[in-house]
Structures are given as structure tokens and as C-alpha cells.
Design an enzyme around this catalytic site. Sequence first.
Site, PDB file in Angstrom:
ATOM      1  N   VAL A  13       0.641  -1.612  -0.213  1.00 50.36           N
ATOM      2  CA  VAL A  13      -0.020  -0.096  -0.201  1.00 50.36           C
ATOM      3  C   VAL A  13       0.896   1.116  -0.401  1.00 50.36           C
ATOM      4  O   VAL A  13       2.161   1.329   0.227  1.00 50.36           O
ATOM      5  CB  VAL A  13      -0.663   0.481   1.251  1.00 50.36           C
ATOM      6  CG1 VAL A  13      -1.945   0.690   1.187  1.00 50.36           C
ATOM      7  CG2 VAL A  13      -1.801  -1.620   1.804  1.00 50.36           C
TER       8      VAL A  13
ATOM      9  N   VAL B 249       3.723  -3.620   5.529  1.00 50.21           N
ATOM     10  CA  VAL B 249       2.434  -3.251   4.637  1.00 50.21           C
ATOM     11  C   VAL B 249       2.960  -1.917   3.375  1.00 50.21           C
ATOM     12  O   VAL B 249       2.467  -2.679   2.457  1.00 50.21           O
ATOM     13  CB  VAL B 249       1.453  -2.263   5.486  1.00 50.21           C
ATOM     14  CG1 VAL B 249       0.331  -2.512   4.874  1.00 50.21           C
ATOM     15  CG2 VAL B 249       1.319  -3.413   6.983  1.00 50.21           C
ATOM     16  N   GLU B 250       3.655  -1.360   3.479  1.00 48.72           N
ATOM     17  CA  GLU B 250       4.195  -0.592   2.837  1.00 48.72           C
ATOM     18  C   GLU B 250       4.821  -0.901   1.596  1.00 48.72           C
ATOM     19  O   GLU B 250       4.387  -0.688  -0.104  1.00 48.72           O
ATOM     20  CB  GLU B 250       5.206   0.535   3.674  1.00 48.72           C
ATOM     21  CG  GLU B 250       4.070   2.318   4.366  1.00 48.72           C
ATOM     22  CD  GLU B 250       2.516   3.113   3.624  1.00 48.72           C
ATOM     23  OE1 GLU B 250       3.114   2.765   2.184  1.00 48.72           O
ATOM     24  OE2 GLU B 250       1.992   3.238   3.911  1.00 48.72           O
ATOM     25  N   SER B 251       5.569  -1.577   2.002  1.00 44.37           N
ATOM     26  CA  SER B 251       6.479  -1.981   1.070  1.00 44.37           C
ATOM     27  C   SER B 251       6.931  -3.811   0.862  1.00 44.37           C
ATOM     28  O   SER B 251       7.345  -3.938   0.152  1.00 44.37           O
ATOM     29  CB  SER B 251       8.184  -1.070   0.847  1.00 44.37           C
ATOM     30  OG  SER B 251       8.230  -1.042   1.475  1.00 44.37           O
TER      31      SER B 251
END
Length: 526
Positions: free
Chosen positions: A26, A134-136
Amino acid sequence: MIKKSTALVAALLVSGCQMTDEPHIVEINEQTPADYPAAQPYEVVNALTLDALSEQQADLEELPVFDDVWERIRYQLSIPVPQNRPIVTERNYYNKHQRYLDRISKRASPYLYYIVEEVEKRQMPIELALLPIVESAFDPFGYSHRSASGIWQFMPETGERFNLKQNWWYDGRRDIVESTRAALDYLSYLHKTLEGDWLNAIAAYNSGEGRVSRAIQKNRKKHLPTDFWSLDLPKETTAYVPKLLALADLLKRQDEFKVKWDPIVNAQVVDVVDVGSQIDLALAAEMAGMNITELYRLNPGFNRWATDPDGPHTLLLPLDSIEQFSQQLAKTDHKQRIRWQHYTVQKGDSLSVIASRFDTSTQSIQTLNELDSHIIRVGQALLVPLSEGNIDNEQLTAKMRKATAPTKKQTVHYRVKKGDTLWDISNAHDVTIQQLANWNKLSANAILKLNQKLVIHKTLQDNQPSRLAQSARSITYKVRKGDSLARIASKFKVSVEDIVKWNKIDSQKYLQPGQKLKLNIDVKRT
């Protein structure tokens, strides 16, 4: 001269494992509205009294000694995790993908220790150390279709707002130390702005504080609760926070769910070295006894073959390489830290033309030659930096080269064929299932209809072949008697300058019969 930071990173080097379509990546997707104030420096936002600092230090000293960073995080988890459907769904997903968790550990190993140290210093929830998953998926070269980059997936504008330098040489959004500082600054600011609610702050990191603030105001007008679970937020954001809490819950109850988090040593094994000037990264790797790939993995913020002439001039290096590197550096004059060649200015040349020809910048040529202006004259002798350590070096992975190339956006309209699934289409177009579902307002397990139209947003790098460039071919040409550079260039419809650059030859020397030249030609033109 070495400037040591506080304890930084846990493992020596990242493994070569790369992932293509990671689940649940995300990115920040809404910029701050113009009427919102700029973030204050961390020291202002989180000013602590001396007494509070003393209490914080005492708290940290009471922590047990851990061999594994995951265990260190697990011990400090504090945000309540409700067992609601969104969290259970995300937890079950991660629980079924042990191999994914294994890859996360490998990727996080050089960075997680440092991040935990920084989160603890600021007395922020330790759960924030899991946010890059979650991000990368802890991929420093991760790049989204919306131009978010780095392990914290900063958008360009948000990066600028939090003082992440971004230029031709360097992208601070990928720099582990700088991007972590900026991410924690941003989260601290959001926590204060959103009245001390950490879940709302985390949600705002995903969708922007403007959107979350408006959702809070909307609920207040209706006399409804303003906690995260009560807010009307975008679908992507309502899934974002549960992903983080699901990971925390899975870590806390790993024995119950029979999952394994591969240990990451809880000790400092790398440190920051202040080089003091621009340096060729391939040369720096040699000095440290590393290969260029290892150096870029620890220093993913650099876009080019050298550090930025204007800084930062710091490198993250393994502790056991620093003494050797420092000794070699002390013996190397500043001018010798950049590999260069002699060049004589020709008619029609400008600094920008020369820089483009040799894949460098006008600024770098100016610095190396101590020029006060852009004015040059025909016949003038210049030193031009060589790009032997270019990011396109074959030792680097394709993902590294792709991340540092300039980008172009392309929208593809796709018509569903018989037997198509979201997985098939996402795999064919190098995007994730979740991205494809979000773009078309579908669920991730949606059943597609024949001839259904889908929109796909793709990011093209300058080093990716376009449809126009697909006719390009690389050939080896054997020089014949009577050949000259001009004759060969005319025959294959390329320039003399290109032939010289491709083969690193002296344009003033005669070609020899039998000599082999590499030519990049367009077969449709020849």
C-alpha cells in the site's frame, strides 16, 4: 573521517531474494491539502522534558536482553487488537503464507534493528516498526504506480515536505536512515494533529490527514464515535490498519498460530561513514572489499554511479569493512575519488551535451574542473567523470536498475478473455491483484465476465523498451578494410558519438580490420 551514528542496522547484507508481486503493498495516496500547516520539526512536535527523557532511558534499560529483533518487538507490542473480521481475514492470509514471512525477514534484516532503535527513542508504539511490511514488504527499491518509493513508500511531494532530498543523483525516499527519520516525523505529526489517536494517525499515513480529519468532523456532526473503526474511509485505508494489527497479532501469538519469524540478530553490524566528498560508488565498494550490489543494497538512496556532489556524502557500511575503507579513503585525494577521462571540447559542445554523452551531470563536470560558469570553448581540455559504476551495471538486479530509472505512466485498457482471472491479468502486466482490484472497484476474489473492460495503470521506466523501441537490436560488427567510424555510422544510421560511447574507444584513432564493435541499431531503419 568516520561519523558513527547510534546503533543502526541488524544484519550485514540483504540476500539476493527478490519478489515481483508482493501481496498487500500500500502506498500513501493522498497529499496534504494546501490549507494544512507544514509539519513541524520532530523536536518541536515531540518536545520532551529532561525528566521525561530520564524516565524514557530508565524504561529502556529495564528491557530484557534479546538475541532476536522480532522478540524485542514482540515483548513491547501494546496496541489492542480486536478480533474483528477485517483483522482475522488479514491474519489468516499472512498465516497461510509462511514463505512470504520468510522473505520479509530476509529483506528486513539489514534495516529492522535501526528502525526499532529509532521507534524506541521516540517512545512511539513498537508496532510502527512493522509498517514497512505493509507499505513495501521491506523492499527499498519498491516503486508504486503512483510514484511512491522506498520501504516507507513516500510520494514525491510528501517526501519534499519532510525534507527528503530528491534529484538526479539521489532519492532520500529510498535512503533507509533518512526515510525512517521522515516517516517517524510524519507519524508523530499525525498523532498530534489527530488528537493522540495512533490508529487514526496510521490511517492518515495511508490516505492523508485531510481525508481522516474530514471523516472525523463528519462523525462529530452526527454525534458518532471518531475512533478508526467508526470512520468512513476509503476501502484501501480500512484494510491498511487491520493489516498492521494482523501482523502484530501474528507476531505476538506466533506459537499459537504455528508461524515462524526468521531471527534477525539484535546487534549493530553496520555504521555510517562520512566520506566528506563525492565518491564513485564502484570505487567505494572496492575500498570496502564489497561488490557493487552489496553497496547499493545498503545505500539504496543513490540513483547514479556516484554520490551527489552536494551530499549526502555518507555511506552505510559493514562494521568489519570500515577500517579497511577508511585507510583506503585517507590515501585517496578528493579528485581521485571520481574516475575520469580527458575530453577536448568540440564545435557544438556544451556542458549539457557532454554530460548527456557521458551519462553524468553538468554539475559534476563543473565540480571536477572547478568551473565558475557553464561557458566552455572549443579546444578546451576537460576532465569528464566516467560512469563505470553506473546503476545499469550488470551486477545489479533488474529491480534495482528499474527503481532508479526515470518513469513514465501508461494506462492500459484490457478486455477480459475466456478463462482470465485477476491473478492471470495482474501477473501478465506486472501489477498486484490488489492494485488491479482497486483500480476497477472489484474485490480481490472477484469472478470476471467475458469481454469485461479493465483499467491497468502501468509505470514505464526509461530503460524499459517501448513499442517503438522493440525493433532495437544489439549486434557485433567486424571492421573491414577501408571502414571508418563515419562510414559505419552512416551505414547503420547511428552517430559516431554513439559508437565511441558504446565501445569506449578513442575517436581520433584509426580502426583496425578485424576489430569488433558493438552497435545498437534499429532493424526497421537499416
